[in-house]
Design an enzyme around this catalytic site. Structure first.
Site, PDB file in Angstrom:
ATOM      1  N   PHE A 202       0.966  -1.157   0.096  1.00 30.03           N
ATOM      2  CA  PHE A 202      -0.178   0.074  -0.009  1.00 30.03           C
ATOM      3  C   PHE A 202       0.893   1.164  -0.097  1.00 30.03           C
ATOM      4  CE2 PHE A 202      -2.431   3.473   1.599  1.00 30.03           C
ATOM      5  CZ  PHE A 202      -3.690   3.332   1.153  1.00 30.03           C
ATOM      6  N   ASP A 311       9.227   2.924   1.928  1.00 31.84           N
ATOM      7  CA  ASP A 311       8.185   3.769   2.224  1.00 31.84           C
ATOM      8  C   ASP A 311       7.720   3.261   3.912  1.00 31.84           C
ATOM      9  OD1 ASP A 311       5.526   4.416   2.890  1.00 31.84           O
ATOM     10  OD2 ASP A 311       4.449   3.518   1.260  1.00 31.84           O
ATOM     11  N   LYS A 342       2.451  10.536   8.459  1.00 37.35           N
ATOM     12  CA  LYS A 342       1.594  10.063   9.917  1.00 37.35           C
ATOM     13  C   LYS A 342       2.501  10.368  11.031  1.00 37.35           C
ATOM     14  CE  LYS A 342      -0.197   5.783   7.736  1.00 37.35           C
ATOM     15  NZ  LYS A 342      -1.844   5.805   7.816  1.00 37.35           N
ATOM     16  N   THR A 366       1.906  24.086  -4.619  1.00 36.41           N
ATOM     17  CA  THR A 366       1.630  25.272  -3.634  1.00 36.41           C
ATOM     18  C   THR A 366       2.035  25.058  -2.365  1.00 36.41           C
ATOM     19  OG1 THR A 366      -0.395  25.785  -5.165  1.00 36.41           O
ATOM     20  CG2 THR A 366      -0.223  27.129  -3.388  1.00 36.41           C
TER      21      THR A 366
HETATM   22  C1  LIG Z   1       2.758   2.532   3.911  1.00 43.06           C
HETATM   23  C2  LIG Z   1       1.814   3.775   3.554  1.00 43.06           C
HETATM   24  N1  LIG Z   1       2.327   4.348   2.428  1.00 43.06           N
HETATM   25  C3  LIG Z   1       1.478   5.457   1.982  1.00 43.06           C
HETATM   26  C4  LIG Z   1       0.388   5.569   2.722  1.00 43.06           C
HETATM   27  C5  LIG Z   1      -0.350   6.945   2.113  1.00 43.06           C
HETATM   28  O1  LIG Z   1      -0.394   7.826   3.180  1.00 43.06           O
HETATM   29  P1  LIG Z   1      -1.339   9.072   3.149  1.00 43.06           P
HETATM   30  O2  LIG Z   1      -2.624   8.238   3.424  1.00 43.06           O
HETATM   31  O3  LIG Z   1      -0.848  10.123   4.296  1.00 43.06           O
HETATM   32  O4  LIG Z   1      -1.636   9.671   1.745  1.00 43.06           O
HETATM   33  C6  LIG Z   1      -0.194   4.747   3.860  1.00 43.06           C
HETATM   34  C7  LIG Z   1      -1.046   5.248   4.433  1.00 43.06           C
HETATM   35  O5  LIG Z   1      -1.709   4.399   5.344  1.00 43.06           O
HETATM   36  C8  LIG Z   1       0.689   3.760   4.185  1.00 43.06           C
HETATM   37  O6  LIG Z   1       0.288   3.064   5.024  1.00 43.06           O
END
Ligand SMILES: Cc1ncc(COP(=O)(O)O)c(C=O)c1O
Length: 485
Positions: A202, A311, A342, A366
């Site tokens: 994700f 990530d 987060k 922006t």
């Molecule tokens: C591992 C990971 N990457 C990216 C995201 C996307 O982040 P956002 O919801 O702040 O756009 C999430 C969100 O849960 C995530 O868990």
């Protein structure tokens, strides 16, 4: 309750005064209505008149919530081990952060929000030094702020593409032919590059990131996708110590597949320019992989000049028991880019020098971030360090995993595959129905836990989650498991 803020918050139809913000944590959960209760339900109906709401579970009274406990609209006090999907580092209304509301930097940053890429605040670099740079992984050169986790990933990927093409041009800027052809989406200005992601991953829900995201069909259905490759992520058997040979084989099989995809794409002149990977596939079902897997992945990336993007949107900020989860892999060099959001309050990514983008407006929008978040993050990091919260999280996380493993032996039909890294702990159930039921029953008893993947329960508490919270968690979890059986 303490008089903490004297200003008024207003709206067209109602003006109310913020008079009190909770200053202490309940000693235990207390629930007197179903959750969602009547007030939450009425608020949800009202919301539907102005905003889509199908994912809304219940409403929270953020003034009454404190520490590890949320208080919902109906006054129920619930131990929150999910913390706004892993994103509140110190729990609700930490008094030192509430006190910051009076800081003129916070007030002016909120009231006069800058377009950071063009007209940053005079204190922007120093704010960064005291916040994001203070926790920058070793060996990285700088940070790029962004709005959220998704935009952090998108822009890290753009930086990877830009670097890949710049290398091809021998370090030179785009040629007139590049600039002309890109406006027609043709070669050479619009290259046929791709990003390799993993099954179960994700990385966000924007149009680009959805191509890399493979956790649930409902996120992706009806949306066009790039023709980008996907590889398998290891699927381990637990407990790890009993399944060493199988798990090692999983690592090797997945790495072999990554190598083969990168090589075959190169032959087809559709080069993979970046690999993006989560330390724990969180939304997809809390799937872990070994340090050996990640080391092998980085090695393949290096050998092929492919950017290795980690990530850490969900794992970063201390919950893994180290500030960054990848620190536990003992990589010979840092990843090329590390993305976050987060618990870091603002989105963004760290880069190594090769991935610095030198021309303006290529990584830009922006707002490009949020200075109020940096003012708060400065204090959050000070508190994390002062109170030794990462080490405390490691310790309480160990205990959580140990106790969940104990419950697994008592309820082997209901609690399976216990795993964890710090407080990023999880277990599986047999199917979606029993998992969802367990989450509902736990909530009705005053324990908020999260779900992920098809049949997984996950914990994502704040860094202030301590032994006393763990005891409540285990007590309510066990009672809930018993009543689901
Ligand atoms: C591992 C990971 N990457 C990216 C995201 C996307 O982040 P956002 O919801 O702040 O756009 C999430 C969100 O849960 C995530 O868990």
């Amino acid at each position: 309750m303490l008089s903490a803020a004297k200003f008024s918050v207003g709206s067209k139809c109602s003006i109310r005064t913020l008079t009190s913000i909770a200053t202490s944590e309940p000693s235990a959960p207390s629930v007197s209505t179903p959750i969602p209760g009547p007030k939450s339900k009425a608020l949800k109906d009202d919301m539907a008149k102005v905003h889509q709401n199908p994912s809304v579970k219940f409403f929270i009274d953020y003034e009454k919530s404190f520490g590890n406990y949320l208080v919902d609209a109906d006054g129920n006090k619930v131990l929150d081990t999910f913390m706004q999907i892993s994103s509140i580092p110190l729990g609700y209304n930490h008094p030192e952060l509430v006190a910051l509301a009076k800081d003129p930097r916070l007030i002016t940053a909120a009231v006069s929000r800058p377009a950071l890429g063009a007209w940053p605040r005079t204190d922007f670099a120093s704010l960064l030094r005291n916040s994001l740079i203070e926790v920058m992984p070793k060996g990285m050169s700088g940070v790029q702020t962004m709005l959220c986790g998704t935009s952090a990933n998108e822009n890290a990927i753009k930086a990877a593409f830009i670097r890949y093409q710049t290398l091809k041009r021998g370090g030179k800027p785009p040629t007139p032919a590049d600039l002309e052809s890109c406006m027609k989406h043709q070669l050479p200005g619009t290259p046929r590059l791709s990003v390799l992601g993993f099954q179960g991953s994700f990385h966000g829900r924007s149009l680009t990131m959805l191509t890399c995201t493979r956790s649930k069909p409902i996120h992706k259905v009806d949306i066009p996708a790039f023709d980008w490759p996907i590889a398998n992520f290891p699927r381990y058997k637990y407990p790890l110590e009993k399944h060493g040979a199988h798990n090692k084989q999983e690592d090797e099989k997945c790495l072999k597949e990554v190598r083969s995809i990168i090589e075959s794409r190169k032959k087809e002149e559709r080069d993979v320019a970046a690999v993006i990977v989560e330390p724990v596939q969180s939304e997809g079902g809390d799937y872990h992989a070994s340090p050996e897997f990640f080391k092998g992945l980085q090695k393949i990336c290096k050998e092929n000049d492919v950017a290795f993007i980690v990530d850490e949107v969900q794992t970063g900020g201390g919950a893994s028991g180290t500030f960054w989860a990848f620190e536990q892999w003992n990589l010979p060099t840092p990843p090329d880019m590390v993305t976050f959001s987060k618990k870091l309050l603002t989105g963004g990514y760290y880069y190594t020098e090769d991935f610095r983008v030198r021309e303006g407006y290529r990584i830009f929008n922006t707002w490009m971030g949020e200075p109020t978040k940096l003012v708060i993050l400065e204090k959050v990091i000070e508190i994390i360090k002062r109170d030794n919260l990462v080490e405390k999280t490691r310790q309480v996380g160990e205990q959580l995993k140990k106790e969940l493993s104990r419950l697994e032996t008592v309820y082997p039909k209901n609690i399976l595959n216990v795993r964890g890294l710090g407080t990023l702990a999880a277990f599986d159930m047999h199917d979606t129905q029993s998992r969802d039921k367990l989450i509902d029953v736990a909530l009705s008893k005053g324990l908020h836990i999260g779900g992920c993947g098809d049949f997984t329960v996950r914990f994502r508490p704040a860094l202030t989650y301590a032994k006393k919270h763990l005891e409540v968690t285990l007590d309510l979890l066990e009672k809930s498991v018993k009543s689901v059986v």
